[in-house]
Motif scaffolding. Sequence first.
Motif, PDB file in Angstrom:
ATOM      1  N   SER A 285       0.814  -1.209   0.000  1.00  0.00           N
ATOM      2  CA  SER A 285       0.000   0.000   0.000  1.00  0.00           C
ATOM      3  C   SER A 285       0.850   1.263   0.000  1.00  0.00           C
ATOM      4  O   SER A 285       0.431   2.299  -0.515  1.00  0.00           O
ATOM      5  CB  SER A 285      -0.922   0.014   1.229  1.00  0.00           C
ATOM      6  OG  SER A 285      -0.145   0.029   2.425  1.00  0.00           O
ATOM      7  N   ARG A 293       6.018  -1.170   7.184  1.00  0.00           N
ATOM      8  CA  ARG A 293       4.814  -1.902   6.781  1.00  0.00           C
ATOM      9  C   ARG A 293       5.190  -3.178   6.042  1.00  0.00           C
ATOM     10  O   ARG A 293       4.664  -4.258   6.327  1.00  0.00           O
ATOM     11  CB  ARG A 293       3.931  -1.015   5.897  1.00  0.00           C
ATOM     12  CG  ARG A 293       3.353   0.191   6.610  1.00  0.00           C
ATOM     13  CD  ARG A 293       2.496   1.006   5.655  1.00  0.00           C
ATOM     14  NE  ARG A 293       2.067   2.257   6.267  1.00  0.00           N
ATOM     15  CZ  ARG A 293       1.446   3.230   5.616  1.00  0.00           C
ATOM     16  NH1 ARG A 293       1.188   3.093   4.317  1.00  0.00           N
ATOM     17  NH2 ARG A 293       1.085   4.337   6.238  1.00  0.00           N
ATOM     18  N   GLY A 297       4.930  -7.032   7.472  1.00  0.00           N
ATOM     19  CA  GLY A 297       4.177  -8.034   6.722  1.00  0.00           C
ATOM     20  C   GLY A 297       4.977  -9.299   6.489  1.00  0.00           C
ATOM     21  O   GLY A 297       4.472 -10.412   6.654  1.00  0.00           O
ATOM     22  N   GLU A 304      -2.772  -6.511   5.629  1.00  0.00           N
ATOM     23  CA  GLU A 304      -3.232  -5.199   6.091  1.00  0.00           C
ATOM     24  C   GLU A 304      -4.734  -5.177   6.312  1.00  0.00           C
ATOM     25  O   GLU A 304      -5.231  -4.449   7.182  1.00  0.00           O
ATOM     26  CB  GLU A 304      -2.816  -4.119   5.090  1.00  0.00           C
ATOM     27  CG  GLU A 304      -1.323  -3.844   5.096  1.00  0.00           C
ATOM     28  CD  GLU A 304      -0.955  -2.608   4.305  1.00  0.00           C
ATOM     29  OE1 GLU A 304      -1.815  -2.098   3.560  1.00  0.00           O
ATOM     30  OE2 GLU A 304       0.194  -2.150   4.437  1.00  0.00           O
ATOM     31  N   ARG A 311      -2.763  -0.880  10.453  1.00  0.00           N
ATOM     32  CA  ARG A 311      -1.988  -1.024   9.220  1.00  0.00           C
ATOM     33  C   ARG A 311      -1.046   0.152   8.978  1.00  0.00           C
ATOM     34  O   ARG A 311      -0.017   0.003   8.306  1.00  0.00           O
ATOM     35  CB  ARG A 311      -2.940  -1.159   8.031  1.00  0.00           C
ATOM     36  CG  ARG A 311      -3.761   0.093   7.749  1.00  0.00           C
ATOM     37  CD  ARG A 311      -4.753  -0.108   6.620  1.00  0.00           C
ATOM     38  NE  ARG A 311      -4.079  -0.351   5.361  1.00  0.00           N
ATOM     39  CZ  ARG A 311      -4.707  -0.573   4.213  1.00  0.00           C
ATOM     40  NH1 ARG A 311      -6.031  -0.622   4.190  1.00  0.00           N
ATOM     41  NH2 ARG A 311      -4.040  -0.759   3.104  1.00  0.00           N
ATOM     42  N   PRO A 314       2.155  -0.881  11.840  1.00  0.00           N
ATOM     43  CA  PRO A 314       1.854  -2.112  12.576  1.00  0.00           C
ATOM     44  C   PRO A 314       2.807  -2.415  13.708  1.00  0.00           C
ATOM     45  O   PRO A 314       2.458  -3.181  14.614  1.00  0.00           O
ATOM     46  CB  PRO A 314       1.924  -3.191  11.484  1.00  0.00           C
ATOM     47  CG  PRO A 314       2.717  -2.589  10.380  1.00  0.00           C
ATOM     48  CD  PRO A 314       2.468  -1.123  10.430  1.00  0.00           C
TER      49      PRO A 314
END
Length: 507
Positions: A285, A293, A297, A304, A311, A314
């Motif tokens: 994103s 981010r 992940g 997300e 998100r 995080p």
Amino acid sequence: MLFKEHPAVILLLSTFFAVLVIASSLDHMAQPNKYPTHRSTPLRERAMGLPFRVLPLLLMFGCALAVTGRAVGAGVLSIVATALLVLGSNLKRALLDEPLLFSDAVLVKACFQHPRFYVDALPLPARVAVLSGLSATVLTIVALFVFDLTHLTRIGGSTLVLRIIGLLLGVSSLLLLRELARTSLPRRLMPFPDYDATMPMHGFLATTSISWLLWLQDRHRPISSHSQAARREPPVGKVPIVVVIQCESFADPTTLMPTKAALPPLPKLEQLRHTARHHGRLHMSGFGAYTMRTEYGVLFGHEETELGFRRFDPYLSAQSHFQDALPNRLKSLFQNRIFVHPHDMRFYARDRLMPASGFTKLVGAAEFDGSAKCGPHVSDRSLGEHLVGLINDAVRKDQSTFIFAVTIENHGPWPEGLSAYLDHLAHGDALLGTIHGALEKCGHPALLAFYGDHRPTIPNAVTPGNGRHTPFLIFEFGTQTLAPRSKQDLTPAGLHHAIYEAILRTQ
């Protein structure tokens, strides 16, 4: 009668009314401030958002009043603060296609610790705008103090009363906001973590407040993605050496500017795609920033969409999910779990989060003292040499080793624009070749995952409209159980699962 006997009350109320009018007008300048033509803005929904428009301004006004003890001074400071926030949000949107977020507040400390890390990344017009805004703020504060040098030392009179009122206003508005977090109203106004859908109706300050309140609701909610569906105890046996590399701003140059002249491909990326077990595009994103981010992940495996309002950053709520982190999931398999990043580990609180995530050793900036730099940061070549040393050490000692490395060279800034970025990008490509070659020759089962954390932001060259994906590759070495070669796009969380399954497969 009360107003005649207490003119300070009239001044206080009229000043706050002026703050509401002026600050609301400034707030409306934050982008985006208009719905698409097919969207309607019902009056009832606007009315429901009124508390979130007023309370943040009341909070700022109350805090300023508690500090200055003067209504007019508090009003001026509140308006200047609103103007700075709107200016910062619009500058950030122009660079990263994203407004200021409530979670950006945690970066204030990092800005003071490493100001050039952020200032140098801004183009010249943005630097001028930021410097002008900060200068105006300082001049305003100085003017307030020069206007009445004695107001901070006054003990009695209206100044003390106004400070008490300001303190009460600030505390009560904050408590009211926190109480609203217990209701369903914030989620009715902002059902999804989408600033662009909410700001045109409720404004920047209200949207920021609502998203913060919803983060408070979401931060401790359980996530049941892979911990139940895919978690299983790794088998005991010959374990591979695993190296995962998150390469700063690494992107395929042939996809950076599709509407302009084509850029030449990276030689190692182009060559090794044909030998990778799994490769494709990594969809994310963020654009031009927010390394954490992608990093989160890949390390934690949470999409997300599952994180909700977590998100945006995080890592702020990672303490609730340390058991899902890749090194913790693999701790029964790997004796050594090493996190390598040749920069200040205090960024994103990695110095605290990574040990809790299961890493047994952190290799930070201190270990790279004296190492060669390329631009302002430690070079990818120096990082590659260090990683090769860790690989050879693991082979020599026959120790099960998991390495997660984050590069820093291509963070920017890029004084010469695209040409400077491409030079650093070539060094990231060479790093891919170096580690691939080291694992291929080490004579030990091994796995390599390599990917870019996000695309760069280069004004007039690389923009969000051209895409946000970066390449990823997974290689397996020296194992009899090979997966068929595949090309498939993934999210960072999807890459987490792909790495985990690949490790289990190499047993």
